[in-house]
Design a protein around this motif. Sequence first.
Motif, PDB file in Angstrom:
ATOM      1  N   LEU A  61      -2.840   4.928  -2.912  1.00 37.13           N
ATOM      2  CA  LEU A  61      -3.793   5.553  -2.246  1.00 37.13           C
ATOM      3  C   LEU A  61      -3.613   6.977  -2.419  1.00 37.13           C
ATOM      4  CD1 LEU A  61      -4.289   4.048   1.253  1.00 37.13           C
ATOM      5  CD2 LEU A  61      -6.444   4.294  -0.574  1.00 37.13           C
TER       6      LEU A  61
ATOM      7  N   GLY B 100       1.732   5.273  -1.720  1.00 40.42           N
ATOM      8  CA  GLY B 100       0.446   6.358  -1.352  1.00 40.42           C
ATOM      9  C   GLY B 100       1.397   7.553  -1.090  1.00 40.42           C
TER      10      GLY B 100
ATOM     11  N   HIS C 271       7.166   3.238   2.611  1.00 36.25           N
ATOM     12  CA  HIS C 271       7.749   4.974   1.919  1.00 36.25           C
ATOM     13  C   HIS C 271       8.872   4.013   0.459  1.00 36.25           C
ATOM     14  CE1 HIS C 271       5.014   7.616   2.411  1.00 36.25           C
ATOM     15  NE2 HIS C 271       5.119   7.409   3.969  1.00 36.25           N
TER      16      HIS C 271
ATOM     17  N   VAL D  83       2.064  -0.769   4.551  1.00 34.40           N
ATOM     18  CA  VAL D  83       2.006   0.257   3.700  1.00 34.40           C
ATOM     19  C   VAL D  83       3.847   0.414   3.802  1.00 34.40           C
ATOM     20  CG1 VAL D  83       1.746   2.662   4.549  1.00 34.40           C
ATOM     21  CG2 VAL D  83       0.143   0.673   4.989  1.00 34.40           C
TER      22      VAL D  83
ATOM     23  N   ILE E 222       0.949  -1.405   0.321  1.00 35.46           N
ATOM     24  CA  ILE E 222      -0.198   0.050  -0.223  1.00 35.46           C
ATOM     25  C   ILE E 222       1.052   1.580  -0.825  1.00 35.46           C
ATOM     26  CG2 ILE E 222      -1.572   0.821   0.902  1.00 35.46           C
ATOM     27  CD1 ILE E 222      -2.330  -1.319   2.790  1.00 35.46           C
TER      28      ILE E 222
ATOM     29  N   ASP F 190       2.943  -1.076   9.296  1.00 38.75           N
ATOM     30  CA  ASP F 190       2.723  -0.589   8.806  1.00 38.75           C
ATOM     31  C   ASP F 190       4.707   0.654   8.818  1.00 38.75           C
ATOM     32  OD1 ASP F 190       2.193   2.410   8.328  1.00 38.75           O
ATOM     33  OD2 ASP F 190       0.390   2.733  10.608  1.00 38.75           O
TER      34      ASP F 190
ATOM     35  N   LYS G 140      -3.057   5.312   4.516  1.00 37.75           N
ATOM     36  CA  LYS G 140      -2.655   4.408   4.414  1.00 37.75           C
ATOM     37  C   LYS G 140      -2.602   4.152   5.658  1.00 37.75           C
ATOM     38  CE  LYS G 140       1.256   6.052   2.827  1.00 37.75           C
ATOM     39  NZ  LYS G 140       0.677   7.173   2.632  1.00 37.75           N
ATOM     40  N   SER G 141      -2.026   5.050   6.634  1.00 38.71           N
ATOM     41  CA  SER G 141      -1.701   4.535   8.541  1.00 38.71           C
ATOM     42  C   SER G 141      -3.403   4.443   8.788  1.00 38.71           C
ATOM     43  CB  SER G 141      -1.112   5.580   9.172  1.00 38.71           C
ATOM     44  OG  SER G 141      -0.193   5.043   9.361  1.00 38.71           O
TER      45      SER G 141
END
Length: 244
Positions: free
Chosen positions: A215, A34, A200, A198, A32, A167, A40-41
């Motif tokens: 997202l 975005g 990065h 999630v 996930i 996360d 996201k969280s």
Amino acid sequence: MIEANHVGWKVGGARILEDVSLTVGAGELLGIIGPNGAGKSSLVNILSGVIRPSSGRITLQDRDVTRASATRRARLGLSRSFQTSALFDGLSAGENVRLAIQASGPAPFSPFRRAGAASGARTEDLLERVRMPGRATTLARDLSHGDRRKLELAMALASEPKALLLDEPMAGVSAEDVDGLAEIIGEVRDSGVAVAMVEHHMHVVLGLADRVAVLHHGQLLATGSPSEVTRDELVQQAYLGEAL
């Protein structure tokens, strides 16, 4: 294993998530991604039961858990990690894991229940699984940030979950530890656990994920294989920049 159907969440007059639908199957890893503030969280918190959606439905193994607590969802096989470390710093790595094992059992914190040899063996197995053999007696506060993340993962796996929500598991982790954590997460997925993550670090997401959900402003912009998502013009404009 996990399904979100038309999920929305509003805080006051602000719409944080709107009409988000996605699924994660057994043995699948959904990445996930975005930009910051995309929701996201918030989505992870809704899936795990930390917050309740304003609209839509959440199912876990085809069981409606939309109104179920986080504890109830954990009992049904859902586990998660958090964006910031959540450890007992004054306890050893082994004690942190043993508490997680005890919490997943019957009458978890009964004063009459004692941890036995099986719990000790399970603790060692979990620490070995996350590449921390021999670290059971090290205080959590003395671990490197990368090892703290590994310990959190061991605790999340203590309940033998069928579904795992992560996360930003690489947040704050040094570059040399990222690939090791990615390898562990890939092994969890390969064991049959449904994983929604999630993250990065794009090279981690593109290297691990079977599918990617993007997202943007609280809405689902695109879902597909890593190659499909990175070629999507809307995704490039909103998040990735130049085509990868």
